[in-house]
Design a protein around this motif. Structure first.
Motif, mmCIF file in Angstrom:
data_model
loop_
_atom_site.group_PDB
_atom_site.id
_atom_site.type_symbol
_atom_site.label_atom_id
_atom_site.label_comp_id
_atom_site.label_asym_id
_atom_site.label_seq_id
_atom_site.Cartn_x
_atom_site.Cartn_y
_atom_site.Cartn_z
ATOM 1 N N PHE A 73 0.814 -1.213 0.000
ATOM 2 C CA PHE A 73 0.000 0.000 0.000
ATOM 3 C C PHE A 73 0.847 1.262 0.000
ATOM 4 O O PHE A 73 1.895 1.332 0.632
ATOM 5 C CB PHE A 73 -0.950 0.028 1.207
ATOM 6 C CG PHE A 73 -1.927 -1.113 1.196
ATOM 7 C CD1 PHE A 73 -2.732 -1.350 0.098
ATOM 8 C CD2 PHE A 73 -2.031 -1.961 2.277
ATOM 9 C CE1 PHE A 73 -3.614 -2.404 0.065
ATOM 10 C CE2 PHE A 73 -2.916 -3.023 2.261
ATOM 11 C CZ PHE A 73 -3.711 -3.247 1.145
ATOM 12 N N LYS A 74 0.341 2.253 -0.720
ATOM 13 C CA LYS A 74 1.001 3.554 -0.776
ATOM 14 C C LYS A 74 0.244 4.598 0.031
ATOM 15 O O LYS A 74 0.808 5.588 0.456
ATOM 16 C CB LYS A 74 1.117 4.039 -2.224
ATOM 17 C CG LYS A 74 1.836 3.073 -3.144
ATOM 18 C CD LYS A 74 3.296 2.984 -2.803
ATOM 19 C CE LYS A 74 3.994 2.054 -3.784
ATOM 20 N NZ LYS A 74 4.956 1.190 -3.168
ATOM 21 N N THR A 75 -1.087 4.369 0.230
ATOM 22 C CA THR A 75 -1.887 5.362 0.940
ATOM 23 C C THR A 75 -2.609 4.742 2.134
ATOM 24 O O THR A 75 -2.879 3.539 2.170
ATOM 25 C CB THR A 75 -2.951 5.993 0.014
ATOM 26 O OG1 THR A 75 -3.930 5.007 -0.330
ATOM 27 C CG2 THR A 75 -2.324 6.582 -1.241
ATOM 28 N N TYR A 76 -2.948 5.596 3.060
ATOM 29 C CA TYR A 76 -3.685 5.198 4.266
ATOM 30 C C TYR A 76 -5.062 4.649 3.899
ATOM 31 O O TYR A 76 -5.504 3.658 4.472
ATOM 32 C CB TYR A 76 -3.811 6.417 5.184
ATOM 33 C CG TYR A 76 -4.539 6.161 6.475
ATOM 34 C CD1 TYR A 76 -3.926 5.477 7.519
ATOM 35 C CD2 TYR A 76 -5.834 6.621 6.663
ATOM 36 C CE1 TYR A 76 -4.584 5.248 8.704
ATOM 37 C CE2 TYR A 76 -6.503 6.405 7.851
ATOM 38 C CZ TYR A 76 -5.876 5.705 8.869
ATOM 39 O OH TYR A 76 -6.547 5.489 10.051
ATOM 40 N N ASP A 77 -5.726 5.277 2.931
ATOM 41 C CA ASP A 77 -7.068 4.833 2.536
ATOM 42 C C ASP A 77 -7.044 3.419 1.966
ATOM 43 O O ASP A 77 -7.937 2.615 2.253
ATOM 44 C CB ASP A 77 -7.691 5.808 1.538
ATOM 45 C CG ASP A 77 -8.028 7.150 2.175
ATOM 46 O OD1 ASP A 77 -8.199 7.208 3.419
ATOM 47 O OD2 ASP A 77 -8.121 8.152 1.431
ATOM 48 N N GLU A 78 -6.038 3.105 1.152
ATOM 49 C CA GLU A 78 -5.899 1.743 0.622
ATOM 50 C C GLU A 78 -5.719 0.750 1.768
ATOM 51 O O GLU A 78 -6.344 -0.309 1.794
ATOM 52 C CB GLU A 78 -4.669 1.628 -0.281
ATOM 53 C CG GLU A 78 -4.751 2.311 -1.601
ATOM 54 C CD GLU A 78 -3.436 2.219 -2.369
ATOM 55 O OE1 GLU A 78 -3.515 2.121 -3.600
ATOM 56 O OE2 GLU A 78 -2.343 2.265 -1.751
ATOM 57 N N CYS A 79 -4.882 1.116 2.702
ATOM 58 C CA CYS A 79 -4.590 0.259 3.847
ATOM 59 C C CYS A 79 -5.856 0.008 4.670
ATOM 60 O O CYS A 79 -6.172 -1.136 5.000
ATOM 61 C CB CYS A 79 -3.505 0.903 4.703
ATOM 62 S SG CYS A 79 -2.931 -0.125 6.077
ATOM 63 N N LYS A 80 -6.573 1.068 4.990
ATOM 64 C CA LYS A 80 -7.784 0.943 5.817
ATOM 65 C C LYS A 80 -8.863 0.115 5.114
ATOM 66 O O LYS A 80 -9.561 -0.680 5.747
ATOM 67 C CB LYS A 80 -8.332 2.317 6.203
ATOM 68 C CG LYS A 80 -7.473 3.073 7.207
ATOM 69 C CD LYS A 80 -7.277 2.340 8.504
ATOM 70 C CE LYS A 80 -8.502 2.415 9.378
ATOM 71 N NZ LYS A 80 -8.307 1.779 10.688
ATOM 72 N N ASP A 110 -2.553 2.845 11.102
ATOM 73 C CA ASP A 110 -2.252 4.081 11.827
ATOM 74 C C ASP A 110 -0.756 4.201 12.103
ATOM 75 O O ASP A 110 -0.160 5.276 11.938
ATOM 76 C CB ASP A 110 -3.026 4.143 13.142
ATOM 77 C CG ASP A 110 -4.532 4.293 12.938
ATOM 78 O OD1 ASP A 110 -4.960 4.630 11.815
ATOM 79 O OD2 ASP A 110 -5.281 4.057 13.907
ATOM 80 N N ARG A 111 -0.145 3.103 12.505
ATOM 81 C CA ARG A 111 1.296 3.137 12.803
ATOM 82 C C ARG A 111 2.126 3.337 11.540
ATOM 83 O O ARG A 111 3.130 4.033 11.556
ATOM 84 C CB ARG A 111 1.723 1.853 13.513
ATOM 85 C CG ARG A 111 1.282 1.798 14.944
ATOM 86 C CD ARG A 111 2.454 1.451 15.820
ATOM 87 N NE ARG A 111 2.104 1.586 17.219
ATOM 88 C CZ ARG A 111 2.603 0.834 18.169
ATOM 89 N NH1 ARG A 111 3.439 -0.129 17.884
ATOM 90 N NH2 ARG A 111 2.275 1.028 19.422
ATOM 91 N N MET A 112 1.701 2.677 10.460
ATOM 92 C CA MET A 112 2.431 2.851 9.205
ATOM 93 C C MET A 112 2.379 4.309 8.742
ATOM 94 O O MET A 112 3.380 4.841 8.255
ATOM 95 C CB MET A 112 1.858 1.912 8.136
ATOM 96 C CG MET A 112 2.166 0.453 8.379
ATOM 97 S SD MET A 112 1.285 -0.662 7.271
ATOM 98 C CE MET A 112 2.049 -0.255 5.710
ATOM 99 N N LYS A 113 1.226 4.917 8.903
ATOM 100 C CA LYS A 113 1.090 6.325 8.511
ATOM 101 C C LYS A 113 1.958 7.215 9.407
ATOM 102 O O LYS A 113 2.660 8.113 8.925
ATOM 103 C CB LYS A 113 -0.367 6.780 8.581
ATOM 104 C CG LYS A 113 -0.570 8.175 8.088
ATOM 105 C CD LYS A 113 -2.023 8.571 8.071
ATOM 106 C CE LYS A 113 -2.167 9.993 7.541
ATOM 107 N NZ LYS A 113 -3.545 10.424 7.513
ATOM 108 N N ALA A 114 1.916 6.964 10.707
ATOM 109 C CA ALA A 114 2.696 7.761 11.660
ATOM 110 C C ALA A 114 4.192 7.643 11.392
ATOM 111 O O ALA A 114 4.945 8.598 11.595
ATOM 112 C CB ALA A 114 2.379 7.327 13.084
ATOM 113 N N ARG A 115 4.641 6.492 10.918
ATOM 114 C CA ARG A 115 6.062 6.273 10.650
ATOM 115 C C ARG A 115 6.476 6.697 9.229
ATOM 116 O O ARG A 115 7.627 6.568 8.854
ATOM 117 C CB ARG A 115 6.418 4.795 10.851
ATOM 118 C CG ARG A 115 6.328 4.369 12.276
ATOM 119 C CD ARG A 115 6.707 2.920 12.416
ATOM 120 N NE ARG A 115 6.586 2.502 13.815
ATOM 121 C CZ ARG A 115 6.865 1.286 14.240
ATOM 122 N NH1 ARG A 115 7.272 0.376 13.383
ATOM 123 N NH2 ARG A 115 6.735 0.974 15.486
#
Length: 119
Positions: A73-80, A110-115
Motif C-alpha cells: 500500500f502507498k496510501t492510508y485509505d488503501e490500507c484501511k 495508523d502506525r504505518m502512517k505515523a512512521r
C-alpha cells in the motif's frame, strides 16, 4: 622454577581472557533475533499477532500474503479499506470455527502512517 610458574599462570590467564572476549554480549549481535530485516527499520513495518486480526487463524502462506499486501500500500485509505475487508474475513473464519477474534494491540495502518511508511 618461579619464572616458569609465573609464565604458566600468565598464559592460562590470557587463554581465559580470550575465551571471555569471544562470548556474545548484549546488543545486536548475530543470529536470528534483533537485526534489520523485513519489518525492522529501513521504513518497513512488521506484521504479526500484535497488529493483525486473525493472525492465529491464518496459515503461514496466508500470513505471507497478508504481509506482502500490507507492504504494497502507498496510501492510508488503501490500507484501511483492505484492513476492513481482512477483519471481516477473519471474523467470519473465526465464527465458522467457533472461535473469537482477539483485537490487535495497535492499528497497523495508523502506525504505518505515523512512521511515514504510507501517505
Amino acid at each position: 622454577m618461579k619464572l616458569m610458574r609465573m609464565t604458566l599462570i600468565a598464559l592460562l590467564g590470557a587463554a581465559l581472557a580470550v575465551s571471555a572476549f569471544a562470548q556474545p554480549g548484549p546488543g545486536m549481535g548475530g543470529g536470528m533475533g534483533g537485526g534489520m530485516g523485513p519489518g525492522k527499520g529501513g521504513g518497513r513495518f512488521a506484521f504479526g499477532s500484535d497488529n493483525t486480526v486473525g493472525w492465529a487463524l491464518m496459515t503461514q502462506e496466508e500470513r505471507n500474503e497478508h504481509r506482502q499486501k500490507m507492504w504494497s500500500f502507498k496510501t492510508y485509505d488503501e490500507c484501511k479499506a483492505y484492513q476492513l475487508e481482512h477483519h471481516q474475513a477473519m471474523e467470519a473464519k473465526a465464527k465458522a470455527q467457533g472461535k473469537t477474534i482477539v483485537p490487535p494491540r495497535f492499528n497497523a495502518c495508523d502506525r504505518m502512517k505515523a512512521r511515514g511508511v504510507i501517505q
